[in-house]
Motif scaffolding. Structure first.
Motif, PDB file in Angstrom:
ATOM      1  N   SER A  16       0.833  -1.204   0.000  1.00 49.87           N
ATOM      2  CA  SER A  16       0.000   0.000   0.000  1.00 49.87           C
ATOM      3  C   SER A  16       0.868   1.255   0.000  1.00 49.87           C
ATOM      4  CB  SER A  16      -0.921  -0.012   1.224  1.00 49.87           C
ATOM      5  OG  SER A  16      -1.779  -1.122   1.190  1.00 49.87           O
ATOM      6  N   SER A  17       1.978   1.229   0.784  1.00 45.48           N
ATOM      7  CA  SER A  17       2.873   2.384   0.818  1.00 45.48           C
ATOM      8  C   SER A  17       3.539   2.611  -0.527  1.00 45.48           C
ATOM      9  CB  SER A  17       3.931   2.178   1.904  1.00 45.48           C
ATOM     10  OG  SER A  17       4.834   3.258   1.932  1.00 45.48           O
ATOM     11  N   TRP A  18       3.909   1.518  -1.220  1.00 45.28           N
ATOM     12  CA  TRP A  18       4.548   1.663  -2.539  1.00 45.28           C
ATOM     13  C   TRP A  18       3.561   2.218  -3.556  1.00 45.28           C
ATOM     14  CZ3 TRP A  18       3.602  -0.711  -7.280  1.00 45.28           C
ATOM     15  CH2 TRP A  18       4.583  -0.468  -8.262  1.00 45.28           C
ATOM     16  N   ARG A  19       2.327   1.713  -3.497  1.00 46.84           N
ATOM     17  CA  ARG A  19       1.319   2.243  -4.434  1.00 46.84           C
ATOM     18  C   ARG A  19       1.057   3.720  -4.152  1.00 46.84           C
ATOM     19  NH1 ARG A  19      -1.229  -2.908  -3.618  1.00 46.84           N
ATOM     20  NH2 ARG A  19      -2.546  -1.977  -1.997  1.00 46.84           N
ATOM     21  N   LEU A  20       1.109   4.107  -2.858  1.00 48.99           N
ATOM     22  CA  LEU A  20       0.871   5.500  -2.515  1.00 48.99           C
ATOM     23  C   LEU A  20       1.996   6.391  -3.041  1.00 48.99           C
ATOM     24  CD1 LEU A  20      -1.039   7.421  -1.059  1.00 48.99           C
ATOM     25  CD2 LEU A  20       0.266   7.024   1.038  1.00 48.99           C
ATOM     26  N   ARG A  21       3.279   5.895  -2.880  1.00 45.05           N
ATOM     27  CA  ARG A  21       4.396   6.687  -3.405  1.00 45.05           C
ATOM     28  C   ARG A  21       4.327   6.795  -4.928  1.00 45.05           C
ATOM     29  NH1 ARG A  21       7.257   3.660   0.479  1.00 45.05           N
ATOM     30  NH2 ARG A  21       8.050   2.292  -1.152  1.00 45.05           N
ATOM     31  N   ARG A  22       3.947   5.698  -5.589  1.00 39.72           N
ATOM     32  CA  ARG A  22       3.800   5.748  -7.042  1.00 39.72           C
ATOM     33  C   ARG A  22       2.703   6.736  -7.437  1.00 39.72           C
ATOM     34  NH1 ARG A  22       2.004   0.352 -10.092  1.00 39.72           N
ATOM     35  NH2 ARG A  22       0.107   0.916  -8.943  1.00 39.72           N
ATOM     36  N   SER A  23       1.649   6.782  -6.642  1.00 37.79           N
ATOM     37  CA  SER A  23       0.568   7.727  -6.932  1.00 37.79           C
ATOM     38  C   SER A  23       1.053   9.165  -6.785  1.00 37.79           C
ATOM     39  CB  SER A  23      -0.620   7.468  -5.997  1.00 37.79           C
ATOM     40  OG  SER A  23      -1.129   6.168  -6.177  1.00 37.79           O
ATOM     41  N   HIS A  24       1.910   9.405  -5.721  1.00 33.29           N
ATOM     42  CA  HIS A  24       2.470  10.748  -5.546  1.00 33.29           C
ATOM     43  C   HIS A  24       3.330  11.149  -6.736  1.00 33.29           C
ATOM     44  CE1 HIS A  24       2.034  10.579  -0.881  1.00 33.29           C
ATOM     45  NE2 HIS A  24       0.883  10.691  -1.518  1.00 33.29           N
ATOM     46  N   PHE A  25       4.180  10.226  -7.233  1.00 29.13           N
ATOM     47  CA  PHE A  25       5.050  10.519  -8.372  1.00 29.13           C
ATOM     48  C   PHE A  25       4.223  10.784  -9.633  1.00 29.13           C
ATOM     49  CE2 PHE A  25       7.626   9.013 -11.985  1.00 29.13           C
ATOM     50  CZ  PHE A  25       8.661   9.922 -11.898  1.00 29.13           C
ATOM     51  N   LEU A  26       3.189   9.969  -9.855  1.00 27.23           N
ATOM     52  CA  LEU A  26       2.328  10.166 -11.027  1.00 27.23           C
ATOM     53  C   LEU A  26       1.590  11.502 -10.942  1.00 27.23           C
ATOM     54  CD1 LEU A  26       1.056   9.085 -13.637  1.00 27.23           C
ATOM     55  CD2 LEU A  26      -0.659   7.910 -12.230  1.00 27.23           C
ATOM     56  N   ALA A  27       1.124  11.852  -9.753  1.00 22.65           N
ATOM     57  CA  ALA A  27       0.434  13.132  -9.579  1.00 22.65           C
ATOM     58  C   ALA A  27       1.373  14.299  -9.859  1.00 22.65           C
ATOM     59  CB  ALA A  27      -0.133  13.225  -8.170  1.00 22.65           C
ATOM     60  N   LEU A  28       2.663  14.172  -9.425  1.00 20.62           N
ATOM     61  CA  LEU A  28       3.619  15.236  -9.678  1.00 20.62           C
ATOM     62  C   LEU A  28       3.890  15.392 -11.173  1.00 20.62           C
ATOM     63  CD1 LEU A  28       5.556  17.323  -8.498  1.00 20.62           C
ATOM     64  CD2 LEU A  28       7.285  15.520  -8.319  1.00 20.62           C
ATOM     65  N   LEU A  29       4.008  14.252 -11.908  1.00 19.90           N
ATOM     66  CA  LEU A  29       4.196  14.323 -13.353  1.00 19.90           C
ATOM     67  C   LEU A  29       3.000  14.993 -14.037  1.00 19.90           C
ATOM     68  CD1 LEU A  29       5.793  10.846 -14.213  1.00 19.90           C
ATOM     69  CD2 LEU A  29       6.906  13.087 -14.139  1.00 19.90           C
ATOM     70  N   VAL A  30       1.803  14.636 -13.596  1.00 18.43           N
ATOM     71  CA  VAL A  30       0.602  15.255 -14.170  1.00 18.43           C
ATOM     72  C   VAL A  30       0.605  16.764 -13.932  1.00 18.43           C
ATOM     73  CG1 VAL A  30      -1.914  15.390 -13.967  1.00 18.43           C
ATOM     74  CG2 VAL A  30      -0.790  13.163 -14.052  1.00 18.43           C
ATOM     75  N   LEU A  31       1.011  17.179 -12.703  1.00 16.17           N
ATOM     76  CA  LEU A  31       1.040  18.601 -12.375  1.00 16.17           C
ATOM     77  C   LEU A  31       2.034  19.351 -13.256  1.00 16.17           C
ATOM     78  CD1 LEU A  31       0.223  20.962 -10.541  1.00 16.17           C
ATOM     79  CD2 LEU A  31       1.991  20.213  -8.946  1.00 16.17           C
ATOM     80  N   LEU A  32       3.272  18.803 -13.389  1.00 12.96           N
ATOM     81  CA  LEU A  32       4.285  19.473 -14.207  1.00 12.96           C
ATOM     82  C   LEU A  32       3.878  19.531 -15.675  1.00 12.96           C
ATOM     83  CD1 LEU A  32       7.560  17.994 -12.624  1.00 12.96           C
ATOM     84  CD2 LEU A  32       6.551  20.269 -12.271  1.00 12.96           C
ATOM     85  N   VAL A 329      -3.704  26.097 -13.626  1.00 19.89           N
ATOM     86  CA  VAL A 329      -2.961  25.762 -12.412  1.00 19.89           C
ATOM     87  C   VAL A 329      -3.872  25.052 -11.414  1.00 19.89           C
ATOM     88  CG1 VAL A 329      -1.729  26.741 -10.443  1.00 19.89           C
ATOM     89  CG2 VAL A 329      -1.332  27.654 -12.747  1.00 19.89           C
ATOM     90  N   ILE A 330      -5.086  25.600 -11.274  1.00 18.56           N
ATOM     91  CA  ILE A 330      -6.024  24.970 -10.346  1.00 18.56           C
ATOM     92  C   ILE A 330      -6.371  23.560 -10.795  1.00 18.56           C
ATOM     93  CG2 ILE A 330      -8.357  25.129  -9.407  1.00 18.56           C
ATOM     94  CD1 ILE A 330      -8.100  28.155  -9.545  1.00 18.56           C
ATOM     95  N   ALA A 331      -6.579  23.391 -12.146  1.00 21.55           N
ATOM     96  CA  ALA A 331      -6.899  22.058 -12.654  1.00 21.55           C
ATOM     97  C   ALA A 331      -5.762  21.079 -12.398  1.00 21.55           C
ATOM     98  CB  ALA A 331      -7.223  22.143 -14.144  1.00 21.55           C
ATOM     99  N   SER A 332      -4.513  21.580 -12.535  1.00 26.52           N
ATOM    100  CA  SER A 332      -3.367  20.699 -12.266  1.00 26.52           C
ATOM    101  C   SER A 332      -3.347  20.250 -10.813  1.00 26.52           C
ATOM    102  CB  SER A 332      -2.067  21.434 -12.612  1.00 26.52           C
ATOM    103  OG  SER A 332      -2.053  21.809 -13.974  1.00 26.52           O
ATOM    104  N   LEU A 333      -3.622  21.186  -9.923  1.00 27.15           N
ATOM    105  CA  LEU A 333      -3.675  20.826  -8.503  1.00 27.15           C
ATOM    106  C   LEU A 333      -4.811  19.850  -8.230  1.00 27.15           C
ATOM    107  CD1 LEU A 333      -2.996  24.338  -6.921  1.00 27.15           C
ATOM    108  CD2 LEU A 333      -1.388  22.433  -7.187  1.00 27.15           C
ATOM    109  N   LEU A 334      -5.947  20.075  -8.923  1.00 23.28           N
ATOM    110  CA  LEU A 334      -7.064  19.153  -8.743  1.00 23.28           C
ATOM    111  C   LEU A 334      -6.717  17.756  -9.243  1.00 23.28           C
ATOM    112  CD1 LEU A 334     -10.103  21.416  -9.723  1.00 23.28           C
ATOM    113  CD2 LEU A 334      -9.449  20.639  -7.445  1.00 23.28           C
TER     114      LEU A 334
END
Length: 730
Positions: A16-32, A329-334
């Motif tokens: 679960s922790s690994w999937r959460l970290r992967r989700s954080h990395f994917l979210a950061l890529l989407v934001l950038l 910017v707001i959409a990226s954060l969303l």
């Protein structure tokens, strides 16, 4: 079992922790990625918006220049109307006629920015002396030309309206003595067209008047424009002219100037620059260069328009781009938040699936109850069109039991083949939503019923035996009622069409009659009067007194016929003109009419009583015509009455009246008063054409009112009228 679960929990927590970290990395890529795309879009769109802002500014500037041209065109039309007034008159129109024409133009409201209209007479020393003599005979004093001096030609201002203190001071000014004015006047005379002057100081504001421009329109003795230049100079009698000030042209002429645009107009005729006007915000600084420049040829002059943009050149799209950037910017954060939230939705999905199953069962139960208790017939069909299930309402419509309906084809109960809709079209409509049609259903007892069918596909699994839901509504009684209404409507429509055709034909006949009167009848009258005038001038010595009397009678008859034609045309225009309703001060209007009547006959002593505060709503021009006819008749028919009295007042119920103690009439013939050319008095007693009261009646009827007359011979007459439907007593 408990020990096994305990040993597996750390691994599960690690996954679960690994999937959460992967989700954080994917979210950061989407934001950038989102921020990068928003930035690239904002850069390209910003450049495009700046180009669009420049194009929009040029389009707005071109539209503003075209608006100036259109405003000058309206001024030209008002001048040409004045030219037509002079061309239609035998002699030069009087100042009163000119005032009436200018008042009818309603310059302040219809032609804002125009100072007024005047007439300049083209005179030589001999015609100037004749004009001065004629002015002295009319009791208007000596007509003085300024600046003084003997010149070969004069262009003196004869009258100018609206009359002001400064315009009265300008009467008699020789515009032909000024080189700038003379150049424009000669150009108008030689071309036969309207011409503009170069910028100059206007005398309508005194000797220290403001800068402005004059517009001249030539007036010739004949309606047809002479061909040669010498012939035009010989036929010229004067100019109709209109001044307008440069400083007030943009303020009062309703030229739409945006808050971010400044412009100036320069007269560049002949290569010489003469500043004409500059709007608020125009800057003559060296670094404030025009953003756009264009030229126009206007009435013999060349005007150059220079446009500047006030402030930064931006458009509404730039603000939208800023909003888009913020939204990106707001959409990226969303999106970043959504990706994180998806990691926590898996466990919730199973719970939702269980809840959806319960909801589906409850929804199916509600559907069953709706079918059972619905007043509209419902049937469920399989893919072959066989009835799987029906409700009691459907059994009642078909005249059979629900058990009999089950297992039978639904189409077997329909008596007609339906609308001209193919099976493919019906299937396409069902896929898109609901297919509606009206059919005939045959009951078991043979009775035919009109029904509305609404078919829709039933979502379900492939092996489900229910494929379609059909709702059946019995509309037999409603269809029969609609048929009766349609029959009545067709009868009414035929009557309306017949009345419309009759009215259209009557309007065509009226237009044809007006055309014949204004063109075909005037030509022979002009010939009669023209040849009569030639006989009177050239063969006066050859005619004896009786012959001259006959000739005078012929010309008088032609003049009366021309007057009758004018009156008839005026009466026809009353019915066909544009109608504009507005609040009216009838007391003021009546006072103005009486003042004009006293000026025409200053020697008469007539007591006039006008009730104060008389108000109404209607068309100002038509109501003014109505009062002129009624008060004018009262004035005319009290000419032979001692202690003549005229009264204008009102009665309860919105009724106005005009009464006098004049000649009166026999009430038995009151109906003839409002018919065209019907007169109750001889022409040698009281002059007239017999269309005044007919015009009054048409004006009242256009306002939705009524008029009636009463009187006695020698005891006066009373006319009562309303300008709106009289309210009924309740």
């Amino acid at each position: 079992m408990f020990a096994l679960r305990s040993r597996q929990d750390p691994a599960g927590r690690n996954r679960s922790s690994w999937r959460l970290r992967r989700s954080h990395f994917l979210a950061l890529l989407v934001l950038l990625g989102s921020l990068l795309m928003v930035g690239l879009y904002a850069r390209g769109a910003g450049e495009r918006e700046r180009k669009l802002a420049g194009a929009s500014f040029i389009a707005e500037a071109d539209q503003l220049a075209d608006t100036v041209r259109q405003r000058l065109l309206q001024y030209e039309l008002s001048l040409r109307g004045g030219v037509a007034l002079h061309s239609a008159a035998v002699d030069t129109p009087t100042s009163r006629q000119w005032r009436g024409y200018v008042d009818g133009l309603d310059i302040r409201r219809q032609l804002p920015g125009l100072m007024g209209l005047g007439y300049v007479a083209y005179l030589d020393p001999h015609s100037l002396a004749e004009l001065q003599l004629r002015q002295r005979e009319l009791g208007e004093g000596l007509f003085t030309v300024t600046p003084r001096g003997v010149r070969e030609r004069y262009g003196a201002i004869l009258y100018f309206e609206p009359e002001t203190e400064s315009s009265r001071a300008g009467i008699g000014y020789d515009q032909y003595s000024d080189p700038v004015r003379r150049s424009a006047m000669d150009a108008a005379r030689d071309s036969g067209e309207v011409r503009l002057s170069a910028p100059l100081r206007l005398r309508q504001h005194g000797r220290d008047g403001q800068e402005g421009v004059l517009m001249f329109a030539p007036v010739y003795r004949t309606a047809r424009l002479p061909v040669s230049g010498a012939g035009r100079e010989t036929a010229l009698v004067g100019w109709v002219y209109a001044p307008f000030r440069s400083t007030e042209f943009t303020d009062r002429s309703l030229v739409p100037i945006g808050h971010d645009i400044a412009f100036r107009i320069v007269d560049v005729t002949g290569g010489e620059e003469r500043p004409l006007l500059a709007s608020n915000g125009w800057s003559d600084a060296v670094d404030a260069r025009p953003l756009h420049t264009l030229s126009q040829q206007l009435y013999g002059r060349t005007w150059r328009y220079d446009f500047q943009h006030v402030g930064a050149l931006t458009s509404g799209g730039m603000r939208e781009l800023q909003a888009t950037l913020v939204a990106g910017v707001i959409a990226s954060l969303l999106l970043f938040a959504v990706v994180l939230a998806l990691a926590r939705t898996q466990s919730r999905a199973e719970t939702l699936a269980h809840r959806l199953s319960d909801s589906y069962r409850r929804s199916e139960q509600r559907f069953r109850n709706a079918m059972r208790y619905s007043a509209i017939g419902m049937v469920l069909l399989d893919r072959e069109g066989v009835i799987v299930e029906s409700n009691p309402a459907m059994a009642e419509i078909a005249g059979v039991s629900q058990a009999v309906l089950s297992g039978t084809r639904f189409r077997s109960y329909l008596a007609d083949s339906g609308d001209d809709v193919s099976r493919t079209q019906e299937t396409q409509a069902l896929r898109e939503g609901v297919f509606r049609s009206r059919r005939q259903l045959r009951r078991r007892d043979g009775d035919l019923r009109e029904v509305h069918l609404a078919s829709t596909l039933m979502p379900g699994e492939e092996e489900s035996d229910v494929a379609q839901l059909v709702q059946v509504e019995d509309v037999t009684e409603r269809v029969r009622a609609e048929a009766q209404v349609h029959a009545l409507n067709r009868t009414l429509e035929s009557r309306v069409e017949e009345r419309t055709r009759e009215l259209t034909q009557a309007n065509h006949e009226l237009e044809s009659f007006a055309y014949i009167v204004s063109h075909d009848l005037r030509a022979p009258l002009r010939s009669i009067d023209g040849f009569g005038r030639i006989l009177a001038e050239r063969y006066e010595a050859l005619l004896d007194a009786q012959g001259q009397d006959y000739l005078a009678r012929v010309r008088n008859a032609a003049a009366r016929m021309d007057g009758l034609i004018d009156a008839l045309l005026m009466m026809s225009r009353i019915s066909r003109g544009e109608f504009r309703r507005s609040p009216l001060d009838l007391s003021r209007m009546a006072s103005e009419v009486i003042t004009e009547l006293r000026q025409t006959e200053p020697g008469r002593d007539v007591t006039v009583r006008i009730a104060p505060g008389l108000q109404a709503e209607g068309d100002a021009a038509l109501v003014r015509n109505l009062l002129e006819n009624l008060l004018g008749n009262a004035w005319k028919f009290t000419a032979n009455t001692e202690r003549a009295t005229i009264e204008f007042g009102s009665e309860p119920g919105g009724i106005f009246y005009v009464t006098d103690n004049g000649a009166g009439f026999n009430s038995e013939y009151a109906g003839k008063l409002f018919r065209p050319f019907q007169r109750l008095h001889r022409d040698d007693e009281f002059k007239g054409h017999g269309v005044g009261l007919a015009s009054v009646r048409r004006i009242v009827e256009r306002h939705g009112g009524t008029i009636e007359a009463s009187g006695q011979p020698g005891a006066g007459a009373t006319f009562r009228f309303t300008l709106a439907p009289t309210p009924r007593a309740t």
